[in-house]
Write a protein that holds these residues in place. Structure first.
Motif, mmCIF file in Angstrom:
data_model
loop_
_atom_site.group_PDB
_atom_site.id
_atom_site.type_symbol
_atom_site.label_atom_id
_atom_site.label_comp_id
_atom_site.label_asym_id
_atom_site.label_seq_id
_atom_site.Cartn_x
_atom_site.Cartn_y
_atom_site.Cartn_z
ATOM 1 N N SER A 1 0.700 -3.874 5.855
ATOM 2 C CA SER A 1 1.368 -3.877 4.548
ATOM 3 C C SER A 1 2.784 -3.283 4.676
ATOM 4 O O SER A 1 3.020 -2.415 5.519
ATOM 5 C CB SER A 1 0.549 -3.057 3.558
ATOM 6 O OG SER A 1 0.448 -1.712 4.020
ATOM 7 N N MET B 1 -8.091 -2.706 3.343
ATOM 8 C CA MET B 1 -6.946 -2.081 4.012
ATOM 9 C C MET B 1 -7.416 -0.829 4.739
ATOM 10 O O MET B 1 -8.183 -0.035 4.186
ATOM 11 C CB MET B 1 -5.845 -1.732 3.003
ATOM 12 C CG MET B 1 -5.223 -2.934 2.318
ATOM 13 S SD MET B 1 -3.709 -2.490 1.447
ATOM 14 C CE MET B 1 -3.768 -3.650 0.074
ATOM 15 N N SER C 1 0.845 -1.196 0.000
ATOM 16 C CA SER C 1 0.000 0.000 0.000
ATOM 17 C C SER C 1 0.877 1.240 0.000
ATOM 18 O O SER C 1 2.054 1.188 0.369
ATOM 19 C CB SER C 1 -0.925 0.012 1.220
ATOM 20 O OG SER C 1 -0.170 0.179 2.419
ATOM 21 N N VAL D 1 -4.235 -4.996 7.058
ATOM 22 C CA VAL D 1 -4.725 -5.776 5.929
ATOM 23 C C VAL D 1 -5.681 -6.852 6.431
ATOM 24 O O VAL D 1 -5.356 -7.611 7.356
ATOM 25 C CB VAL D 1 -3.550 -6.421 5.153
ATOM 26 C CG1 VAL D 1 -4.083 -7.283 4.011
ATOM 27 C CG2 VAL D 1 -2.603 -5.349 4.641
#
Length: 436
Positions: free
Chosen positions: A133, A148, A116, A123
């Motif tokens: 992430s 997310m 991300s 996540v």
């Protein structure tokens, strides 16, 4: 053969050739049969009996029971599923056996490579938290829902399909939603609970993200310490620092009694009052507090007695009870002896040569040299007495354990008054007869 019989034979052969095909028959001898009905979930699976293909589900296997017996081992097979086996063995005439095969899919896995911008987003795959992430997650082949989340950013959603053995790349560009600031919280001691606007956030030391532009109440609590509170306003992207030096809470107490009473009590050098009179059966404790948890210096002073000092360590919410016996500091007068008497229970009356001298524990320094009678009395206990030899300039130390008094039994009724009365009555009657 005449023409008539020849025509009949030709017609019979024609009828046999024109008849429709029936389900495969296991064995071919005799007309007695049994049926094995095979279904599957999902349907359309191939069916084998003892290794011989029989068709696809749903399928009926007709077995001639008068043929050579065989063991019937049913196998149901479908691409993408594990084979299903069902052993039947031999069958009998007119049996109708059902086999329902619930097929199990062959599980195949792949991978999700998730990142991300910015990184550090929480996540979730199919609603289950997997970490922050960037990370790689092993999943079953097929479609998966991905979410997310990161404070200050819009929640991101996506659906991705994973093929067996392959890795699917997932990247989320998170969009900013709410402006945030930060509160950096430290405390002495560390490990205190931190609450922001009444909600528990973590233990110190900790940096906490909050909505910028509004005020927030920070509460810090730790067992044995006073609660710390502060209200702060955080600007976007900035950090407010809180360093709380926690103060121990004053919730502990001391209860002190002294023998003899009237002693001045000091705690940490501060005068707290004088102890009250206590007897052996009723202890009059002096309450001191509230005090902070931790160590405290305790001192008792009374004219004519040695100063008592001690250090006590109190826990949060503790009530500590102390009974202090003071010792006289006067030297034993020349030519006299001393006497220090303690008893179990305490508070016993002390007599020397039948003269009352106080309650145990007691210290006497004016006993003349020689032998004296010592007597201790206490309600509910047997008297204790002993001859004690005193030597001038020396102190006799005694620790007496008194025995509980037994309950007296009622004496047996004496027959003397009844017998005496009978004798007097008989004498009176004899005297009357003599008179007449």
């Amino acid at each position: 053969m005449n023409k008539y019989h020849l025509v009949l034979v030709l017609l019979a052969c024609t009828a046999l050739l024109a008849a429709p095909a029936a389900a495969e028959v296991i064995g071919s001898v005799g007309g007695e049969t049994a049926t094995i009905s095979v279904t599957s979930s999902p349907s359309g699976a191939e069916v084998y009996d003892a290794g011989t293909y029989q068709g696809t589900t749903p399928c009926n296997i007709i077995v001639h029971t008068t043929a050579t017996p065989i063991d019937h081992d049913i196998t149901v097979s479908k691409n993408g599923y594990y084979d299903y086996h069902h052993y039947i063995g031999d069958v009998y005439t007119d049996q109708y056996i059902t086999v329902n095969a619930v097929l199990t899919p062959v599980v195949q896995t792949g991978y999700l490579d998730i990142s991300s911008s910015p990184s550090g987003a929480n996540v979730y795959v199919d609603g289950i938290y997997k970490g922050t992430s960037p990370l790689v997650v092993s999943v079953d082949a097929g479609s998966h829902a991905i979410r997310m989340e990161k404070p200050g950013y819009d929640t991101w959603y996506g659906t991705y399909r994973v093929s067996p053995g392959d890795t699917t790349q997932v990247h989320a560009s998170l969009g900013s939603s709410v402006t945030y600031g930060y509160i950096s919280v430290h405390s002495t001691p560390s490990g205190a609970n931190v609450y922001v606007d009444g909600n528990y956030r973590d233990n110190t030391p900790e940096v906490i993200s909050v909505t910028a532009g509004t005020s927030h109440q920070v509460t810090i609590s730790y067992a044995g310490y006073e609660v710390y509170q502060q209200t702060v306003t955080v600007s976007t992207g900035s950090t407010v620092y809180i360093d709380a030096n926690l103060i121990t809470s004053a919730d502990a107490y001391l209860k002190i009694a002294s023998y003899p009473s009237g002693a001045a009590v000091y705690v940490d050098g501060n005068y707290c009052g004088n102890t009250g009179y206590s007897s052996g059966s009723s202890v009059n404790y002096m309450n001191i507090g509230p005090l902070t948890a931790g160590s405290h210096a305790v001192m008792l002073k009374l004219d004519g007695y040695n100063t008592y000092t001690s250090t006590v360590t109190l826990s949060p919410n503790e009530i500590r009870t102390m009974s202090v016996t003071l010792t006289q500091n006067e030297p034993t007068p020349s030519g006299n002896a001393g006497l220090h008497v303690e008893s179990t229970p305490s508070g016993a009356e002390v007599y020397v040569d039948n003269v009352f001298r106080g309650y145990t524990p007691v210290f006497l320094s004016d006993i003349s040299e020689g032998q004296h009678t010592l007597l201790l009395q206490h309600t509910g206990y047997n008297d204790w007495t002993q001859y004690v030899q005193f030597i001038a300039g020396q102190t006799v130390e005694m620790d007496v354990t008194m025995s509980p008094a037994s309950v007296p039994t009622a004496p047996a009724q004496s027959p003397f008054p009844i017998l005496a009365f009978a004798g007097l009555a008989a004498a009176a009657a004899f005297a009357v007869r003599r008179m007449y």
